[in-house]
Design a protein around this motif. Sequence first.
Motif, mmCIF file in Angstrom:
data_model
loop_
_atom_site.group_PDB
_atom_site.id
_atom_site.type_symbol
_atom_site.label_atom_id
_atom_site.label_comp_id
_atom_site.label_asym_id
_atom_site.label_seq_id
_atom_site.Cartn_x
_atom_site.Cartn_y
_atom_site.Cartn_z
ATOM 1 N N LEU A 1 -17.709 64.139 14.648
ATOM 2 C CA LEU A 1 -18.749 64.248 13.627
ATOM 3 C C LEU A 1 -18.520 65.476 12.758
ATOM 4 O O LEU A 1 -18.188 66.558 13.259
ATOM 5 C CB LEU A 1 -20.129 64.359 14.274
ATOM 6 C CG LEU A 1 -20.591 63.204 15.166
ATOM 7 C CD1 LEU A 1 -21.945 63.525 15.765
ATOM 8 C CD2 LEU A 1 -20.637 61.899 14.399
ATOM 9 N N ARG A 2 -18.721 65.317 11.470
ATOM 10 C CA ARG A 2 -18.701 66.460 10.572
ATOM 11 C C ARG A 2 -19.970 67.281 10.761
ATOM 12 O O ARG A 2 -20.888 66.879 11.485
ATOM 13 C CB ARG A 2 -18.551 65.972 9.123
ATOM 14 C CG ARG A 2 -17.227 65.253 8.879
ATOM 15 C CD ARG A 2 -17.048 64.779 7.451
ATOM 16 N NE ARG A 2 -17.953 63.691 7.097
ATOM 17 C CZ ARG A 2 -17.820 62.943 6.008
ATOM 18 N NH1 ARG A 2 -16.826 63.166 5.161
ATOM 19 N NH2 ARG A 2 -18.676 61.974 5.750
ATOM 20 N N THR A 3 -20.038 68.420 10.103
ATOM 21 C CA THR A 3 -21.198 69.302 10.267
ATOM 22 C C THR A 3 -22.501 68.604 9.919
ATOM 23 O O THR A 3 -23.546 68.862 10.527
ATOM 24 C CB THR A 3 -21.035 70.567 9.399
ATOM 25 O OG1 THR A 3 -19.830 71.246 9.788
ATOM 26 C CG2 THR A 3 -22.210 71.511 9.582
ATOM 27 N N ASP A 4 -22.455 67.682 8.950
ATOM 28 C CA ASP A 4 -23.668 66.955 8.561
ATOM 29 C C ASP A 4 -23.942 65.748 9.452
ATOM 30 O O ASP A 4 -24.789 64.916 9.138
ATOM 31 C CB ASP A 4 -23.596 66.530 7.091
ATOM 32 C CG ASP A 4 -22.467 65.544 6.810
ATOM 33 O OD1 ASP A 4 -21.747 65.151 7.761
ATOM 34 O OD2 ASP A 4 -22.298 65.156 5.642
ATOM 35 N N LYS A 5 -23.209 65.634 10.571
ATOM 36 C CA LYS A 5 -23.384 64.582 11.579
ATOM 37 C C LYS A 5 -22.960 63.205 11.090
ATOM 38 O O LYS A 5 -23.423 62.180 11.607
ATOM 39 C CB LYS A 5 -24.840 64.532 12.090
ATOM 40 C CG LYS A 5 -25.360 65.846 12.639
ATOM 41 C CD LYS A 5 -24.495 66.387 13.756
ATOM 42 C CE LYS A 5 -25.031 67.698 14.312
ATOM 43 N NZ LYS A 5 -24.125 68.315 15.311
ATOM 44 N N THR A 6 -22.075 63.148 10.111
ATOM 45 C CA THR A 6 -21.540 61.880 9.648
ATOM 46 C C THR A 6 -20.066 61.759 10.043
ATOM 47 O O THR A 6 -19.430 62.741 10.448
ATOM 48 C CB THR A 6 -21.652 61.744 8.116
ATOM 49 O OG1 THR A 6 -20.876 62.782 7.491
ATOM 50 C CG2 THR A 6 -23.104 61.857 7.671
ATOM 51 N N VAL A 7 -19.548 60.542 9.918
ATOM 52 C CA VAL A 7 -18.134 60.272 10.158
ATOM 53 C C VAL A 7 -17.564 59.703 8.872
ATOM 54 O O VAL A 7 -18.128 58.760 8.300
ATOM 55 C CB VAL A 7 -17.941 59.265 11.305
ATOM 56 C CG1 VAL A 7 -16.457 59.039 11.579
ATOM 57 C CG2 VAL A 7 -18.633 59.751 12.570
ATOM 58 N N SER A 8 -16.459 60.244 8.412
ATOM 59 C CA SER A 8 -15.893 59.808 7.136
ATOM 60 C C SER A 8 -15.340 58.393 7.236
ATOM 61 O O SER A 8 -14.952 57.921 8.310
ATOM 62 C CB SER A 8 -14.779 60.764 6.686
ATOM 63 O OG SER A 8 -13.611 60.560 7.457
#
Length: 259
Positions: free
Chosen positions: A16-23
Motif C-alpha cells: 500500500l502507498r502512504t494514502d492506502k491505495t495500490v497503483s
Amino acid sequence: MAVVKMVVTDLDGTLLRTDKTVSSYTIKTMEDVKSLGVKLVFATGRGNSTGHLVDHQLFDGRVHLNGANAFIGDRLVYDRTIPSPVFAPLLRELSGHGLNVVAEIDGVHFSNFDVGTMWQGLDYVVVNDFDDQMGSAGKLYALIDYPGQVDLIRSQISDPLYLTVTRDRMAMIMHKEARKSRGILEIAKTYGIDRDEIVAFGDDDNDVDMLIFAGRGVAMANAIDPVRERADEICDTNDRDGVAKWLDQHILAPHRLQA
C-alpha cells in the motif's frame, strides 16, 4: 536463487502507498505474475479491515493479525488466537495503569477508549471492563505515549504471549505462535512450495520473521533500519511501487526473454 513460486507481501508501508491505495501498475504486475502460476499471499497485522484496501480475489492466501490467522480463500488453515482468560486480566492491569488498550475479537475492536476518534472504518465497542468470557482475540494492542509504558507491558506479559512495537508507537501483544512466518508456512505447505521458493516483502518489525523465513527477504527502501539490516536486498519505496518493480525485474522480465 530458486525459482520463485510464491510472493508474500506486507500491506501497510509495503504494497500500500502512504494514502492506502495500490497503483494500477502494481495490480497489473501482480496479475501478470499470478498468470505465470506464482502464488500471491499478503501477510498483515490487520484483521478484517483488509477487504476495502485490496481485492482478496487477487490473492491465493492471506495471513492476518501478524499470523494469528491464515486463510486460503475462506478456509482457515492456521489459528493461534488468545483466549479471554489469558488476555482479560492483562488488559485490566494495563488499563489500570492508564494505557489505552484494545482486544480484536472476530473483527470487532473492544477498547477502553473511543477508537473511532483515531481510526476510521473500524468496528469497535467501548467497554468498561475486559471480561474473562469475551472469547478469543487475534490481537491485543496498546497505544504508547512514552518508552516506560513498553517496559510496563513487557513486565506484565508471560507465556504464551509476546510483544512487538511498531514504528507508529503501537504495542502489539500476540500469541507466541502467531507469527507471519507460521501462517505463511501453512499456506506454502498446502501448495507444495518450499521456503527457498518464496520471496517476501516488508517494512516494519513485525515483518522481520517472514523476511528471514523466506528464501529471499526484500525490505522496502522506506523500511526501518532493523528490517533493512536483516533483509537480503532492498527494493524501491512503497510510494514508488517497489514491490511491483522487483517482480517486474526478477520474474516478468526473465519470462519475457524466454518467450
